[in-house]
Design a protein around this motif. Structure first.
Motif, short mmCIF file in Angstrom:
data_model
loop_
_atom_site.label_atom_id
_atom_site.label_comp_id
_atom_site.label_asym_id
_atom_site.label_seq_id
_atom_site.Cartn_x
_atom_site.Cartn_y
_atom_site.Cartn_z
N ALA A 183 1.23 6.57 -7.01
CA ALA A 183 0.13 7.46 -7.40
C ALA A 183 0.58 8.91 -7.45
O ALA A 183 0.05 9.70 -8.23
CB ALA A 183 -1.04 7.30 -6.44
N GLU A 224 -4.72 2.08 -11.63
CA GLU A 224 -6.15 1.81 -11.53
C GLU A 224 -6.85 2.81 -10.62
O GLU A 224 -7.96 3.26 -10.90
CB GLU A 224 -6.39 0.38 -11.03
CG GLU A 224 -6.10 -0.68 -12.05
CD GLU A 224 -7.08 -0.63 -13.21
OE1 GLU A 224 -8.30 -0.54 -12.97
OE2 GLU A 224 -6.63 -0.68 -14.36
N THR A 225 -6.21 3.19 -9.52
CA THR A 225 -6.79 4.17 -8.61
C THR A 225 -6.93 5.52 -9.28
O THR A 225 -7.99 6.17 -9.18
CB THR A 225 -5.91 4.30 -7.34
OG1 THR A 225 -5.83 3.02 -6.72
CG2 THR A 225 -6.49 5.31 -6.38
N SER A 260 -7.98 -6.94 -9.75
CA SER A 260 -7.10 -6.14 -10.59
C SER A 260 -6.28 -7.03 -11.52
O SER A 260 -6.13 -8.23 -11.29
CB SER A 260 -6.16 -5.29 -9.73
OG SER A 260 -5.18 -6.11 -9.16
N ARG A 310 -9.75 5.38 -11.86
CA ARG A 310 -11.08 5.43 -11.24
C ARG A 310 -11.41 6.84 -10.75
O ARG A 310 -12.54 7.30 -10.90
CB ARG A 310 -11.17 4.44 -10.08
CG ARG A 310 -11.61 3.08 -10.54
CD ARG A 310 -11.82 2.15 -9.37
NE ARG A 310 -10.62 1.31 -9.33
CZ ARG A 310 -9.84 1.11 -8.30
NH1 ARG A 310 -10.12 1.64 -7.15
NH2 ARG A 310 -8.77 0.36 -8.39
N ARG A 311 -10.41 7.53 -10.19
CA ARG A 311 -10.64 8.91 -9.74
C ARG A 311 -10.99 9.81 -10.91
O ARG A 311 -11.89 10.64 -10.82
CB ARG A 311 -9.40 9.46 -9.05
CG ARG A 311 -9.30 9.09 -7.62
CD ARG A 311 -8.18 9.87 -6.96
NE ARG A 311 -7.69 9.13 -5.84
CZ ARG A 311 -6.43 9.03 -5.48
NH1 ARG A 311 -5.51 9.66 -6.17
NH2 ARG A 311 -6.09 8.33 -4.44
N ASP A 327 0.82 -1.21 0.00
CA ASP A 327 0.00 0.00 0.00
C ASP A 327 0.86 1.26 0.00
O ASP A 327 0.53 2.25 -0.65
CB ASP A 327 -0.93 0.01 1.21
CG ASP A 327 -2.04 -1.02 1.11
OD1 ASP A 327 -2.29 -1.51 -0.02
OD2 ASP A 327 -2.67 -1.33 2.14
N THR A 339 2.21 1.77 -3.44
CA THR A 339 1.13 2.22 -4.32
C THR A 339 0.86 3.71 -4.13
O THR A 339 0.65 4.44 -5.11
CB THR A 339 -0.15 1.41 -4.06
OG1 THR A 339 0.12 0.03 -4.34
CG2 THR A 339 -1.30 1.88 -4.93
N ASP A 340 0.86 4.17 -2.89
CA ASP A 340 0.66 5.60 -2.63
C ASP A 340 1.78 6.44 -3.26
O ASP A 340 1.52 7.51 -3.83
CB ASP A 340 0.60 5.87 -1.13
CG ASP A 340 -0.68 5.36 -0.49
OD1 ASP A 340 -1.61 4.99 -1.24
OD2 ASP A 340 -0.76 5.32 0.75
N HIS A 399 -1.62 -0.85 -9.39
CA HIS A 399 -2.67 -0.48 -8.43
C HIS A 399 -2.87 1.04 -8.42
O HIS A 399 -4.01 1.52 -8.38
CB HIS A 399 -2.35 -0.98 -7.03
CG HIS A 399 -2.54 -2.44 -6.86
ND1 HIS A 399 -3.77 -3.04 -6.89
CD2 HIS A 399 -1.64 -3.44 -6.67
CE1 HIS A 399 -3.63 -4.34 -6.72
NE2 HIS A 399 -2.35 -4.63 -6.59
#
Length: 180
Positions: free
Chosen positions: A49, A150-151, A115, A154-155, A42, A45-46, A147
């Motif tokens: 992003a 994909e985030t 995913s 979606r946003r 996680d 992933t942050d 990931h």
């Protein structure tokens, strides 16, 4: 800068430099090596992003340690959430959701979204260290990047939907006849 579906070389190098210390810290926070991948995955992933902003800070604004600083902040925040649980109540308050149905009726079906990283994972050749699967930095970077991709996607779709609804509401209010 637009996010692509493949991680840039700089991000893979960043993950290569930070993966082992991040794994060790995650094991220390979580307590079990088998569960540590949830935390550090996680965190990576942050970082992925926000990578374009972190690279802009590094290249244009001269903040060489932007990604390192952000990694530390995200790890601290995610570690606190892990320690407290998602609701902030601590580990003492576990709740389990149970759905019951009659044995003669089929269980309610629900669509499960997975995913592409999870779909591709069985195709990777795992390197084994004791009994826990340990992926290499390139694999970890690719999964975290996917990931994040994909985030972000979606946003953007959510923002686009909100803008379309706002535009339709504005057009409806303009085109509505005045009250009599």
């Amino acid at each position: 800068m637009r996010m692509t579906s493949e991680p840039p070389v700089e991000y893979v190098a960043f993950v290569s430099r930070h993966l082992e210390p991040l794994r060790r810290d995650a094991v220390r926070v979580v307590g079990a090596e088998a569960d540590a991948d949830h935390l550090y995955g996680d965190v990576l992933t942050d970082v992925a992003a926000r990578w374009s902003w972190l690279e802009l800070q590094r290249t244009r604004l001269g903040h060489e340690g932007a990604a390192d600083d952000f990694l530390g902040r995200v790890f601290a925040r995610r570690s606190e959430r892990w320690f407290l649980g998602d609701d902030g109540a601590g580990d003492d308050d576990h709740q389990i959701q149970v759905t019951a149905w009659h044995p003669d009726e089929p269980p309610p079906s629900r669509r499960v979204y997975v995913s592409n990283a999870v779909r591709l994972a069985p195709m990777l050749v795992p390197r084994r260290r004791s009994t826990v699967f340990v992926a290499g930095p390139a694999c970890e970077a690719a999964i975290a990047w996917w990931h994040a991709y994909e985030t972000v996607r979606r946003r953007r779709l959510a923002y686009l939907g909100f803008a379309a609804i706002a535009l339709l509401m504005a057009l409806a209010s303009v085109s509505a006849p005045p009250p009599a």
